[in-house]
Design a protein around this motif. Sequence first.
Motif, PDB file in Angstrom:
ATOM      1  N   GLY A  15       0.780  -1.230   0.000  1.00  0.00           N
ATOM      2  CA  GLY A  15       0.000   0.000   0.000  1.00  0.00           C
ATOM      3  C   GLY A  15       0.809   1.276   0.000  1.00  0.00           C
ATOM      4  O   GLY A  15       0.229   2.370  -0.065  1.00  0.00           O
ATOM      5  N   ARG A  16       2.108   1.173   0.061  1.00  0.00           N
ATOM      6  CA  ARG A  16       2.929   2.379   0.066  1.00  0.00           C
ATOM      7  C   ARG A  16       3.228   2.847  -1.356  1.00  0.00           C
ATOM      8  O   ARG A  16       3.198   2.056  -2.301  1.00  0.00           O
ATOM      9  CB  ARG A  16       4.248   2.128   0.799  1.00  0.00           C
ATOM     10  CG  ARG A  16       4.077   1.939   2.298  1.00  0.00           C
ATOM     11  CD  ARG A  16       5.424   1.900   2.965  1.00  0.00           C
ATOM     12  NE  ARG A  16       5.298   1.527   4.378  1.00  0.00           N
ATOM     13  CZ  ARG A  16       6.315   1.151   5.130  1.00  0.00           C
ATOM     14  NH1 ARG A  16       7.525   1.083   4.609  1.00  0.00           N
ATOM     15  NH2 ARG A  16       6.123   0.839   6.393  1.00  0.00           N
ATOM     16  N   SER A  17       3.575   4.118  -1.463  1.00  0.00           N
ATOM     17  CA  SER A  17       3.937   4.701  -2.757  1.00  0.00           C
ATOM     18  C   SER A  17       5.416   5.036  -2.751  1.00  0.00           C
ATOM     19  O   SER A  17       5.946   5.517  -1.732  1.00  0.00           O
ATOM     20  CB  SER A  17       3.130   5.971  -3.033  1.00  0.00           C
ATOM     21  OG  SER A  17       1.747   5.684  -3.088  1.00  0.00           O
ATOM     22  N   PRO A  18       6.114   4.805  -3.856  1.00  0.00           N
ATOM     23  CA  PRO A  18       7.542   5.145  -3.910  1.00  0.00           C
ATOM     24  C   PRO A  18       7.745   6.649  -4.015  1.00  0.00           C
ATOM     25  O   PRO A  18       6.829   7.390  -4.390  1.00  0.00           O
ATOM     26  CB  PRO A  18       8.016   4.429  -5.177  1.00  0.00           C
ATOM     27  CG  PRO A  18       6.800   4.380  -6.048  1.00  0.00           C
ATOM     28  CD  PRO A  18       5.631   4.201  -5.113  1.00  0.00           C
ATOM     29  N   TYR A  19       8.944   7.080  -3.692  1.00  0.00           N
ATOM     30  CA  TYR A  19       9.299   8.489  -3.873  1.00  0.00           C
ATOM     31  C   TYR A  19       9.248   8.836  -5.358  1.00  0.00           C
ATOM     32  O   TYR A  19       9.641   8.039  -6.212  1.00  0.00           O
ATOM     33  CB  TYR A  19      10.712   8.753  -3.347  1.00  0.00           C
ATOM     34  CG  TYR A  19      11.215  10.150  -3.637  1.00  0.00           C
ATOM     35  CD1 TYR A  19      10.915  11.204  -2.791  1.00  0.00           C
ATOM     36  CD2 TYR A  19      11.973  10.410  -4.778  1.00  0.00           C
ATOM     37  CE1 TYR A  19      11.372  12.489  -3.052  1.00  0.00           C
ATOM     38  CE2 TYR A  19      12.436  11.693  -5.056  1.00  0.00           C
ATOM     39  CZ  TYR A  19      12.130  12.725  -4.186  1.00  0.00           C
ATOM     40  OH  TYR A  19      12.575  13.996  -4.456  1.00  0.00           O
ATOM     41  N   GLY A  20       8.786  10.028  -5.646  1.00  0.00           N
ATOM     42  CA  GLY A  20       8.783  10.443  -7.044  1.00  0.00           C
ATOM     43  C   GLY A  20       8.328  11.879  -7.195  1.00  0.00           C
ATOM     44  O   GLY A  20       7.524  12.378  -6.401  1.00  0.00           O
ATOM     45  N   ALA A  21       8.869  12.547  -8.191  1.00  0.00           N
ATOM     46  CA  ALA A  21       8.444  13.893  -8.564  1.00  0.00           C
ATOM     47  C   ALA A  21       8.087  13.864 -10.039  1.00  0.00           C
ATOM     48  O   ALA A  21       8.726  13.159 -10.821  1.00  0.00           O
ATOM     49  CB  ALA A  21       9.567  14.900  -8.317  1.00  0.00           C
ATOM     50  N   PRO A  22       7.055  14.600 -10.437  1.00  0.00           N
ATOM     51  CA  PRO A  22       6.669  14.592 -11.853  1.00  0.00           C
ATOM     52  C   PRO A  22       7.839  14.968 -12.766  1.00  0.00           C
ATOM     53  O   PRO A  22       8.579  15.917 -12.483  1.00  0.00           O
ATOM     54  CB  PRO A  22       5.563  15.654 -11.920  1.00  0.00           C
ATOM     55  CG  PRO A  22       5.011  15.719 -10.531  1.00  0.00           C
ATOM     56  CD  PRO A  22       6.188  15.466  -9.628  1.00  0.00           C
ATOM     57  N   VAL A  23       8.021  14.198 -13.816  1.00  0.00           N
ATOM     58  CA  VAL A  23       9.053  14.487 -14.810  1.00  0.00           C
ATOM     59  C   VAL A  23       8.343  14.922 -16.083  1.00  0.00           C
ATOM     60  O   VAL A  23       7.741  14.112 -16.784  1.00  0.00           O
ATOM     61  CB  VAL A  23       9.940  13.255 -15.084  1.00  0.00           C
ATOM     62  CG1 VAL A  23      10.989  13.591 -16.140  1.00  0.00           C
ATOM     63  CG2 VAL A  23      10.607  12.778 -13.794  1.00  0.00           C
ATOM     64  N   ILE A  24       8.382  16.211 -16.347  1.00  0.00           N
ATOM     65  CA  ILE A  24       7.673  16.785 -17.489  1.00  0.00           C
ATOM     66  C   ILE A  24       8.663  17.618 -18.290  1.00  0.00           C
ATOM     67  O   ILE A  24       9.419  18.423 -17.718  1.00  0.00           O
ATOM     68  CB  ILE A  24       6.490  17.658 -17.032  1.00  0.00           C
ATOM     69  CG1 ILE A  24       5.511  16.824 -16.186  1.00  0.00           C
ATOM     70  CG2 ILE A  24       5.763  18.264 -18.232  1.00  0.00           C
ATOM     71  CD1 ILE A  24       4.386  17.634 -15.580  1.00  0.00           C
ATOM     72  N   ASP A  25       8.677  17.448 -19.573  1.00  0.00           N
ATOM     73  CA  ASP A  25       9.607  18.175 -20.438  1.00  0.00           C
ATOM     74  C   ASP A  25       9.055  19.565 -20.729  1.00  0.00           C
ATOM     75  O   ASP A  25       8.290  19.768 -21.671  1.00  0.00           O
ATOM     76  CB  ASP A  25       9.831  17.395 -21.740  1.00  0.00           C
ATOM     77  CG  ASP A  25      10.918  18.024 -22.603  1.00  0.00           C
ATOM     78  OD1 ASP A  25      11.653  18.900 -22.087  1.00  0.00           O
ATOM     79  OD2 ASP A  25      11.029  17.648 -23.780  1.00  0.00           O
ATOM     80  N   VAL A  26       9.416  20.510 -19.886  1.00  0.00           N
ATOM     81  CA  VAL A  26       9.008  21.905 -20.065  1.00  0.00           C
ATOM     82  C   VAL A  26      10.260  22.774 -20.054  1.00  0.00           C
ATOM     83  O   VAL A  26      11.324  22.349 -19.578  1.00  0.00           O
ATOM     84  CB  VAL A  26       8.034  22.354 -18.953  1.00  0.00           C
ATOM     85  CG1 VAL A  26       6.714  21.590 -19.042  1.00  0.00           C
ATOM     86  CG2 VAL A  26       8.664  22.182 -17.580  1.00  0.00           C
ATOM     87  N   PRO A  27      10.173  24.003 -20.565  1.00  0.00           N
ATOM     88  CA  PRO A  27      11.371  24.853 -20.645  1.00  0.00           C
ATOM     89  C   PRO A  27      11.973  25.230 -19.291  1.00  0.00           C
ATOM     90  O   PRO A  27      13.183  25.380 -19.166  1.00  0.00           O
ATOM     91  CB  PRO A  27      10.861  26.106 -21.382  1.00  0.00           C
ATOM     92  CG  PRO A  27       9.668  25.647 -22.139  1.00  0.00           C
ATOM     93  CD  PRO A  27       9.026  24.598 -21.295  1.00  0.00           C
ATOM     94  N   VAL A  28      11.133  25.402 -18.268  1.00  0.00           N
ATOM     95  CA  VAL A  28      11.613  25.876 -16.970  1.00  0.00           C
ATOM     96  C   VAL A  28      11.232  24.867 -15.894  1.00  0.00           C
ATOM     97  O   VAL A  28      10.065  24.753 -15.523  1.00  0.00           O
ATOM     98  CB  VAL A  28      11.030  27.263 -16.638  1.00  0.00           C
ATOM     99  CG1 VAL A  28      11.536  27.743 -15.275  1.00  0.00           C
ATOM    100  CG2 VAL A  28      11.395  28.273 -17.718  1.00  0.00           C
ATOM    101  N   ARG A  29      12.227  24.137 -15.380  1.00  0.00           N
ATOM    102  CA  ARG A  29      11.979  23.112 -14.366  1.00  0.00           C
ATOM    103  C   ARG A  29      12.518  23.591 -13.017  1.00  0.00           C
ATOM    104  O   ARG A  29      13.729  23.679 -12.825  1.00  0.00           O
ATOM    105  CB  ARG A  29      12.621  21.791 -14.772  1.00  0.00           C
ATOM    106  CG  ARG A  29      11.966  21.159 -16.003  1.00  0.00           C
ATOM    107  CD  ARG A  29      12.638  19.857 -16.384  1.00  0.00           C
ATOM    108  NE  ARG A  29      14.011  20.078 -16.848  1.00  0.00           N
ATOM    109  CZ  ARG A  29      14.836  19.097 -17.224  1.00  0.00           C
ATOM    110  NH1 ARG A  29      14.445  17.842 -17.164  1.00  0.00           N
ATOM    111  NH2 ARG A  29      16.055  19.379 -17.649  1.00  0.00           N
ATOM    112  N   LEU A  30      11.599  23.896 -12.132  1.00  0.00           N
ATOM    113  CA  LEU A  30      11.943  24.455 -10.823  1.00  0.00           C
ATOM    114  C   LEU A  30      11.289  23.630  -9.717  1.00  0.00           C
ATOM    115  O   LEU A  30      10.769  24.171  -8.748  1.00  0.00           O
ATOM    116  CB  LEU A  30      11.478  25.924 -10.739  1.00  0.00           C
ATOM    117  CG  LEU A  30      12.005  26.871 -11.819  1.00  0.00           C
ATOM    118  CD1 LEU A  30      11.339  28.239 -11.712  1.00  0.00           C
ATOM    119  CD2 LEU A  30      13.521  27.022 -11.726  1.00  0.00           C
TER     120      LEU A  30
END
Length: 386
Positions: A15-30
């Motif tokens: 039931g746990r979720s792994p660590y992760g951040a959205p990976v989206i190909d955009v010009p400015v990634r902050l």
Amino acid sequence: MTSLGSLPLRDDLRGRSPYGAPVIDVPVRLNVNENAFDVPADVTAALQERIAAISATLNRYPDREFTELRTLLAGYLNSVLHREGGAPDAQALASPSIEPDMIWAANGSNEVLFHILQAYAGPGRSALGFGPSYSMHPLIAQSTGAEWIEVPRGADFSITVDQAVEAVRTHSPDVVFVCTPNNPTGNSTPLDVIEAVYDATDGIVIVDEAYAEFAGPDFRTALNLLPGRPRLIVSRTMSKAFAFAGARLGYAAAAPELVDGLRLVRMPYHLSSLTQAAAEAALAHPDSLLAGVEELSHQRDRMVSGLRGYGFDVVASDANFVLFRGVADPTLLWTRLVEKGILVRDVGIAGSLRVNAGTDGETTAFLAALDEILSTHPDTLGRSPQ
């Protein structure tokens, strides 16, 4: 088709979720607190030279004790202590505060923390942190089989001496985490709180200083507290200020006997020859790699000023990012920013989003996009929960 649920996964992982951040190909990634500046040319040249020199010996295992790297890391941390204490005298230089045998390193600070929890936590033991804080702390603790205990920070995300001591005495954890500057809020914790936590427990105290290089002049590193405290460990990383996230090199300083415990759980030859060479080449050019810190701190302050000008509540930050509150619908604002090519982070704190400092152009793009969104959708700024 076999599913994870049908496999004999550990019960405590179900039931746990792994660590992760959205990976989206955009010009400015902050969104993931990376250093916005490329590795400097003199460092890349030194890195290429170093890799070329060892490439013919890759048939051999690396130095298991990463001897040269430990010496260089100790030297860097001593320079940090000397800067905080003013101009060092000859005696101080001859007798550094951090010795190489006090250094541990691994593939990112997450692996350093994992080694600590493997050695000093695990099944039947517990780890305590003050939330909201770095989301990997509970994941690392729980992955070793330890119980995770989270104690809430104050409304301003601070930790007081009384609050910290009460939490530690109430729960008697085997490991205590203090993240300063704190991720995702950016504020720092005074050394007297860390001292009080240490005195209140018989367990290990981990001070996570991943963003310390970005802190203001009032910040004091917990490295100052190491003498006489054999259960204290200070963790840092080369991923942020050193612009070396892709190299995966984290490190920590502690009493030699505490470091000895980490040897019992590390995998054989856990730091490759390539990783050691890359870090050694970088540490030979600290001024070049750290040259972007001042500019990133300036861009962070630009963001703070701009966000406050729009009416958001911004948490004072000693890191390379800021948390801003007062967002009516964080998911909706996050989506509108992505539509304009800007990626920030929804860290799950009600009414809040986090954005890391970028280049001058990236900061300008973020503030311009926000201005346009607020002009078109004034309801973005609202009385959200804080």
